[in-house]
Design an enzyme around this catalytic site. Structure first.
Site, PDB file in Angstrom:
ATOM      1  N   GLU A  70       9.198  -6.448  -3.727  1.00 38.40           N
ATOM      2  CA  GLU A  70       7.771  -6.747  -3.917  1.00 38.40           C
ATOM      3  C   GLU A  70       7.447  -8.076  -3.242  1.00 38.40           C
ATOM      4  O   GLU A  70       8.215  -9.026  -3.318  1.00 38.40           O
ATOM      5  CB  GLU A  70       7.456  -6.793  -5.422  1.00 38.40           C
ATOM      6  CG  GLU A  70       6.081  -7.279  -5.799  1.00 38.40           C
ATOM      7  CD  GLU A  70       4.933  -6.544  -5.107  1.00 38.40           C
ATOM      8  OE1 GLU A  70       4.915  -5.311  -5.091  1.00 38.40           O
ATOM      9  OE2 GLU A  70       4.048  -7.260  -4.557  1.00 38.40           O
ATOM     10  N   ASP A 119      -0.174   0.065   0.222  1.00 35.59           N
ATOM     11  CA  ASP A 119      -1.508  -0.435   0.594  1.00 35.59           C
ATOM     12  C   ASP A 119      -1.983   0.278   1.860  1.00 35.59           C
ATOM     13  O   ASP A 119      -1.221   0.412   2.821  1.00 35.59           O
ATOM     14  CB  ASP A 119      -1.462  -1.948   0.839  1.00 35.59           C
ATOM     15  CG  ASP A 119      -1.149  -2.720  -0.436  1.00 35.59           C
ATOM     16  OD1 ASP A 119      -1.500  -2.221  -1.523  1.00 35.59           O
ATOM     17  OD2 ASP A 119      -0.550  -3.800  -0.347  1.00 35.59           O
ATOM     18  N   GLU A 197      -0.038   6.154  -9.694  1.00 37.17           N
ATOM     19  CA  GLU A 197      -0.070   7.623  -9.789  1.00 37.17           C
ATOM     20  C   GLU A 197      -0.742   8.044 -11.099  1.00 37.17           C
ATOM     21  O   GLU A 197      -1.571   8.964 -11.115  1.00 37.17           O
ATOM     22  CB  GLU A 197       1.367   8.160  -9.727  1.00 37.17           C
ATOM     23  CG  GLU A 197       1.472   9.665  -9.726  1.00 37.17           C
ATOM     24  CD  GLU A 197       2.903  10.121  -9.463  1.00 37.17           C
ATOM     25  OE1 GLU A 197       3.784   9.264  -9.241  1.00 37.17           O
ATOM     26  OE2 GLU A 197       3.138  11.342  -9.482  1.00 37.17           O
TER      27      GLU A 197
HETATM   28  N1  SAM Z   1       4.266   1.169  -6.095  1.00 36.94           N
HETATM   29  C1  SAM Z   1       3.373   0.741  -7.166  1.00 36.94           C
HETATM   30  C2  SAM Z   1       2.666   1.913  -7.774  1.00 36.94           C
HETATM   31  O1  SAM Z   1       2.701   3.002  -7.175  1.00 36.94           O
HETATM   32  O2  SAM Z   1       2.106   1.774  -8.876  1.00 36.94           O
HETATM   33  C3  SAM Z   1       2.397  -0.332  -6.652  1.00 36.94           C
HETATM   34  C4  SAM Z   1       1.397   0.111  -5.618  1.00 36.94           C
HETATM   35  S1  SAM Z   1       0.420  -1.241  -4.968  1.00 36.94           S
HETATM   36  C5  SAM Z   1      -0.971  -0.447  -4.312  1.00 36.94           C
HETATM   37  C6  SAM Z   1       1.336  -1.690  -3.501  1.00 36.94           C
HETATM   38  C7  SAM Z   1       2.330  -2.797  -3.734  1.00 36.94           C
HETATM   39  O3  SAM Z   1       3.070  -2.991  -2.542  1.00 36.94           O
HETATM   40  C8  SAM Z   1       1.692  -4.142  -4.068  1.00 36.94           C
HETATM   41  O4  SAM Z   1       2.274  -4.673  -5.227  1.00 36.94           O
HETATM   42  C9  SAM Z   1       1.961  -4.993  -2.829  1.00 36.94           C
HETATM   43  O5  SAM Z   1       2.084  -6.363  -3.127  1.00 36.94           O
HETATM   44  C10 SAM Z   1       3.242  -4.387  -2.313  1.00 36.94           C
HETATM   45  N2  SAM Z   1       3.437  -4.576  -0.861  1.00 36.94           N
HETATM   46  C11 SAM Z   1       2.538  -4.287   0.114  1.00 36.94           C
HETATM   47  N3  SAM Z   1       3.035  -4.591   1.324  1.00 36.94           N
HETATM   48  C12 SAM Z   1       4.288  -5.077   1.109  1.00 36.94           C
HETATM   49  C13 SAM Z   1       5.291  -5.573   1.980  1.00 36.94           C
HETATM   50  N4  SAM Z   1       5.110  -5.642   3.308  1.00 36.94           N
HETATM   51  N5  SAM Z   1       6.462  -5.990   1.435  1.00 36.94           N
HETATM   52  C14 SAM Z   1       6.649  -5.932   0.082  1.00 36.94           C
HETATM   53  N6  SAM Z   1       5.719  -5.483  -0.780  1.00 36.94           N
HETATM   54  C15 SAM Z   1       4.551  -5.061  -0.287  1.00 36.94           C
END
Ligand code: SAM
Length: 214
Positions: A70, A119, A197
């Protein structure tokens, strides 16, 4: 996901026994089995958010080692709190930007990769930042063992269509593709819901999923 900055989160992370220290990350390639103290397969989730998915997976599959990655400290903190409530020996966390993933694992050291509700980065000029983009697939190609699988779930149809289009140019292909996972009883076997989800499926959004390999 970006939570309000939480004072002291960096200090908590630095002291947590569940987080691999940032200063040691680039010494980790080739040592992950030693870190876990066993030879179990290694599965990673990139962008784990608050860690619900990976914590549940680690609990249900003690025969697998899990690493949650994360970018944001404030979010990682929630996953650490979950581990403090229920410690699991087969789960560790990393705070990093996944752009550097190939500096943290040796070639073929990872057995499976999970991307959940990544994202979307909707602007074209940010396409390279999308975790299922060809640029990231090239990084995953370096660390994933030759027969390894990557699983991706999202409710964002545009991001999913983009992800499917990225496969062929990146040299990957799909073993499974579903545009409505929750109505696919075969693919739903053993499905563990992520925070996103649960939220988006409750709103009636269909969940897309692929499982890909090279
Ligand atoms: N996977 C979780 C879920 O499905 O409930 C969280 C989804 S959230 C929309 C996307 C997560 O990915 C965020 O916490 C964001 O900080 C992390 N994230 C996005 N780009 C990233 C990167 N390049 N490296 C590490 N984490 C990342």
């Amino acid at each position: 996901m970006r939570l309000r900055n939480i004072t002291g989160s960096r200090e908590v992370i630095a002291e947590s026994p569940f987080v691999v220290p940032e200063a040691e990350l680039f010494d980790c390639p080739g040592t992950w089995h030693k870190i876990f103290g066993n030879d179990q397969p290694i599965h990673i989730e990139i962008g784990m958010g608050k860690g619900r998915f990976i914590h549940t997976m680690a609990k249900e599959h003690p025969e697998v080692n899990y690493i949650g990655i994360e970018k944001y400290s404030s979010v990682l903190l929630r996953a650490i709190q979950k581990m403090e409530e229920e410690e699991l020996p087969n789960l560790r966390f990393i705070r990093m930007d996944a752009e550097d993933i190939a500096k943290v694992f040796a070639p073929g050291e990872v057995d499976r990769i999970y991307l959940n509700f990544s994202d979307p980065w909707p602007k074209d000029r940010h396409a390279k930042r999308r975790l299922p983009s060809r640029e990231f697939l090239a990084r995953y190609d370096l660390i994933l063992q030759p027969d390894g699988l990557l699983e991706f779930k999202t409710d964002n149809r545009e991001l999913f269509d983009f992800a499917v289009e990225e496969l062929a140019p990146a040299g990957w292909h799909a073993q499974e593709v579903s545009y409505d996972l929750h109505r696919d009883s075969r693919l739903m076997e053993g499905n563990v819901m992520t925070e996103y989800e649960e939220k988006f499926s409750a709103m009636g959004n269909p969940i897309c999923k692929y499982i890909i390999c090279r």
